[in-house]
Design an enzyme around this catalytic site. Sequence first.
Site, PDB file in Angstrom:
ATOM      1  N   HIS A  62       0.842  -1.187   0.000  1.00 52.61           N
ATOM      2  CA  HIS A  62       0.000   0.000   0.000  1.00 52.61           C
ATOM      3  C   HIS A  62       0.887   1.250   0.000  1.00 52.61           C
ATOM      4  O   HIS A  62       2.054   1.200   0.396  1.00 52.61           O
ATOM      5  CB  HIS A  62      -0.886   0.029   1.240  1.00 52.61           C
ATOM      6  CG  HIS A  62      -1.908  -1.062   1.274  1.00 52.61           C
ATOM      7  ND1 HIS A  62      -2.788  -1.205   2.314  1.00 52.61           N
ATOM      8  CD2 HIS A  62      -2.190  -2.065   0.397  1.00 52.61           C
ATOM      9  CE1 HIS A  62      -3.574  -2.238   2.092  1.00 52.61           C
ATOM     10  NE2 HIS A  62      -3.224  -2.786   0.929  1.00 52.61           N
TER      11      HIS A  62
ATOM     12  N   GLU B   9       0.924   3.857   1.964  1.00 49.91           N
ATOM     13  CA  GLU B   9       1.422   4.260   3.277  1.00 49.91           C
ATOM     14  C   GLU B   9       2.515   3.333   3.797  1.00 49.91           C
ATOM     15  O   GLU B   9       3.535   3.799   4.315  1.00 49.91           O
ATOM     16  CB  GLU B   9       0.279   4.287   4.312  1.00 49.91           C
ATOM     17  CG  GLU B   9      -0.882   5.161   3.926  1.00 49.91           C
ATOM     18  CD  GLU B   9      -1.956   4.436   3.141  1.00 49.91           C
ATOM     19  OE1 GLU B   9      -3.086   4.948   3.115  1.00 49.91           O
ATOM     20  OE2 GLU B   9      -1.693   3.366   2.556  1.00 49.91           O
TER      21      GLU B   9
ATOM     22  N   CYS C   3      -5.026   1.375   6.709  1.00 47.00           N
ATOM     23  CA  CYS C   3      -5.493   0.104   7.250  1.00 47.00           C
ATOM     24  C   CYS C   3      -4.580  -0.269   8.424  1.00 47.00           C
ATOM     25  O   CYS C   3      -3.585   0.404   8.691  1.00 47.00           O
ATOM     26  CB  CYS C   3      -5.461  -0.981   6.170  1.00 47.00           C
ATOM     27  SG  CYS C   3      -3.789  -1.493   5.679  1.00 47.00           S
TER      28      CYS C   3
ATOM     29  N   CYS D 276      -0.907  -0.616   7.427  1.00 50.47           N
ATOM     30  CA  CYS D 276      -0.222   0.658   7.164  1.00 50.47           C
ATOM     31  C   CYS D 276      -0.024   1.466   8.441  1.00 50.47           C
ATOM     32  O   CYS D 276       1.019   2.088   8.630  1.00 50.47           O
ATOM     33  CB  CYS D 276      -1.000   1.452   6.127  1.00 50.47           C
ATOM     34  SG  CYS D 276      -0.962   0.661   4.503  1.00 50.47           S
TER      35      CYS D 276
END
Length: 170
Positions: free
Chosen positions: A64, A66, A94, A97
Amino acid sequence: MSHTTIPAQGLQPTHEQIVRHLRHAQRVAERAIDLGHHPFGSILVAPDQETVLLEQCNIDTVNHAESTLARVAATNFTPEYLWGCTLYTTVEPCCMCAGTAYWANIGRVVFGMTEHALLQCTGSHSENPTMSVSSRYVFDHCQKPVKLIGPVTEMEAEIASLQQRFWASR
């Protein structure tokens, strides 16, 4: 010569800075689409709340924006410096992250739209099975007080619009 002392967790961002940096992260999310990825973007801002140090779009389901940005930041900056930095991201991180930002020692996270609002945009799409674990829950269970700002009401519609357009076309 006058020196401005920056607190350990960096200067507090103004509302104008928050919106400006979230718009930058939104442009990174738009670039992700051009690269064939899901529309998520994040940037890392220095303790001065002005200097953009890194930007990262989503890569895939385990890389992801992040978490990738946090891993790159942790290999390029000291933990003490990162504690003063701010990670700006379009959608609430999430739990993966949020945890990666925590372990990278990033002291503040700002997000535009909640994970719950993302679910409304994706319709529980099989390519993006959202989790009902908020980043606030993750950060509330950490041993260091990561500052969390979000959602940013002024940015929610803009971010949701991009998400809705993207997921409707999948």
